[in-house]
Scaffold this active site. Structure first.
Site, short mmCIF file in Angstrom:
data_model
loop_
_atom_site.label_atom_id
_atom_site.label_comp_id
_atom_site.label_asym_id
_atom_site.label_seq_id
_atom_site.Cartn_x
_atom_site.Cartn_y
_atom_site.Cartn_z
CB CYS A 67 -28.10 41.69 -1.50
SG CYS A 67 -26.46 41.82 -2.23
CG HIS A 123 -31.69 42.77 -4.26
ND1 HIS A 123 -30.48 42.19 -3.95
CD2 HIS A 123 -32.31 41.90 -5.11
CE1 HIS A 123 -30.36 41.04 -4.58
NE2 HIS A 123 -31.46 40.84 -5.29
#
Length: 479
Positions: A67, A123
């Site tokens: 990610c 993130h």
């Protein structure tokens, strides 16, 4: 005279802004290659399928195996190994973020007059406010900072990670995040001043673990025996509905015809968590094609050739300059990304300007997502540990959970594996023993890139991050 010139220039800028396309950049978290209806008829994704098949489906659009590295590439246009973001993903309690000297995509679009909004998963680090979305180019932010959380209570453990701009968002307990994110996106669209171009970054939580979905989507797949795969499939359909609700809002506002939509996964699907990358090898956490060849397409304003596929080589670093070009801007020349806008919009896949890229370079042990790999032309070289799990896995529709082939971790650049991923995209035939000269050439290119590698930014856990110090909310302000 000077007043006239200023008014004239102001009118020119306003006209240019009005002509720029609206841009909606959708990221599907952990979506597999085979988890969409336009590749897998068992999946119910009518909204995604319509956009994809009426637009341009990218068959060779690459992402990172995890990610944070992919999102670094999307936002900065830089290969993660050059900015220290190549190792695993950022944890909530690490005092680190993508270095602040890199300009992010919304900052570039703001220079072109865009309103910039983000709804969903960040993130990219949040230990200080300067790392967070509204300090890195977004006018507004609603979503969460971390890797994963519960879809209904929006917490990691006992601590909330849900924000409305800078404020904790406590009032959404019990509401599935795909519903909330779609509604927030719709609110932005409805409130948007149509005289200004709109950029919306919409990185959904779906379909990342935990595997959770409202029952009505689970019930859409009565023929799927495996409980995990059935729930996962429902999560994909919930994502599809959310995408459809956003496109409907664009139509109702009169923005749809002048909107360019980019949709991409952030990495391959995690096969151990019920995703499917069939027929590609491996999945998330690996530098096999199943972990790095992302489901991706583009639809809408500016595209001249549609209802087609595009086989030209693309990488996550390329989306930033490509979207800036689509917006009428001039991409930075100091980044790794290359604009493919002209070749994409004209469907001229043979004029792709990218001929090589790095899948990953990570010398920080253990490099569990894959140590080193490069593609040059048709050939791909993997050095050392490729990540795990390995193998080729059809969807778990009619079976119990699979047992997956795994590697025991090992260090170093050996063995070397060579594949022609143009003729062998499923990586079944290692050619290293019969093409040693190509192995040597690609190994030399990896060595050249290693000279540009920045040590991984992966500090130890920091107790200053403890949410108890911030009202039981994961918060910036401690680094």
């Amino acid at each position: 005279m000077e007043k006239f010139i200023l008014v004239f220039l102001s009118v020119l800028v306003s006209c240019a802004a009005a002509q720029r396309p609206n841009i909606v950049f959708i990221v599907a978290d952990d979506l597999g290659w085979n988890d969409v209806g336009f590749r897998n008829p068992h999946m119910k994704t009518p909204n995604i399928d319509k956009l994809a098949t009426e637009g341009i489906i990218f068959e060779s659009a690459y992402v990172q195996p995890y990610c944070s590295p992919s999102r670094t590439a999307f936002m900065s246009g830089m290969f993660p190994f050059k900015v220290g973001m190549q190792h695993k993903v950022l944890s909530d309690d690490q005092a680190v973020c993508v270095p602040l000297n890199y300009t992010f995509l919304p900052q570039e679009l703001k220079k072109l007059g865009y309103a910039t909004h983000m709804v969903g998963k960040w993130h990219l680090g949040f230990c200080k406010w300067e790392c967070t979305p509204t300090y890195r180019g977004f006018d507004t932010f609603f979503g969460y900072y971390s890797a994963m959380e519960d879809y209904f209570n929006h917490s990691i453990g006992a601590y909330l990670d849900y924000r409305d701009d800078k404020l904790p968002a406590w009032d959404y307990r019990g509401e599935y995040s795909a519903y909330t994110f779609a509604q927030k996106a719709i609110d932005i669209i409805n409130q948007h001043n149509v005289s200004q171009p709109l950029f919306m970054y919409l990185p959904y939580q779906n379909v990342h673990a935990p595997i959770e979905v409202p029952e009505k989507y689970y019930n859409m797949y009565p023929n799927v025996i495996n409980e995990g795969r059935r729930t996962f499939s429902g999560m994909v359909s919930a994502l599809d509905e959310a995408v459809g609700n956003v496109t409907s809002a664009l139509k109702e506002k009169g923005l749809f015809e002048n909107t360019l939509i980019l949709f991409t996964a952030d990495n391959g699907g995690p096969v151990e968590a019920y995703a499917s990358n069939w027929p590609l090898r491996g999945g998330k956490h690996t530098i096999w094609e199943g972990g790095t060849r992302g489901t991706s397409f583009m639809y809408g304003a500016g595209l001249k050739k549609t209802n087609t596929t595009y086989n030209g080589m693309l990488h996550a670093v390329d989306w930033k300059p490509t979207l800036v070009s689509a917006a009428g801007g001039s991409p930075e020349t100091s980044i790794d990304g290359i604009s493919h806008w002209e070749s994409i919009r004209n469907g001229d896949q043979w004029s792709s300007h990218r001929t090589e890229f790095i899948y990953n370079l990570d010398d920080f042990e253990p490099a569990l997502e894959g140590h080193a790999a490069i593609r040059v032309g048709d050939y791909k070289l993997i050095l050392g540990y490729p990540g795990t799990p390995d193998g080729w896995h059809e969807p778990m529709n009619k079976t119990q959970d699979y047992l997956f082939d795994s590697f025991i971790y090992f260090k170093g650049d050996n063995p070397a594996r060579l594949f022609n991923v143009q003729s062998d995209p499923t990586e079944r035939y290692d050619m290293s023993s019969i093409k040693p000269e190509i192995v040597d050439q690609l190994r030399a290119r990896i060595d050249d890139y290693r000279k540009q590698m920045v040590p991984a930014l992966f500090p130890p856990h920091d107790p200053a991050s403890n949410p108890k110090k911030f009202g039981n909310v994961w918060s910036p302000g401690w680094c």
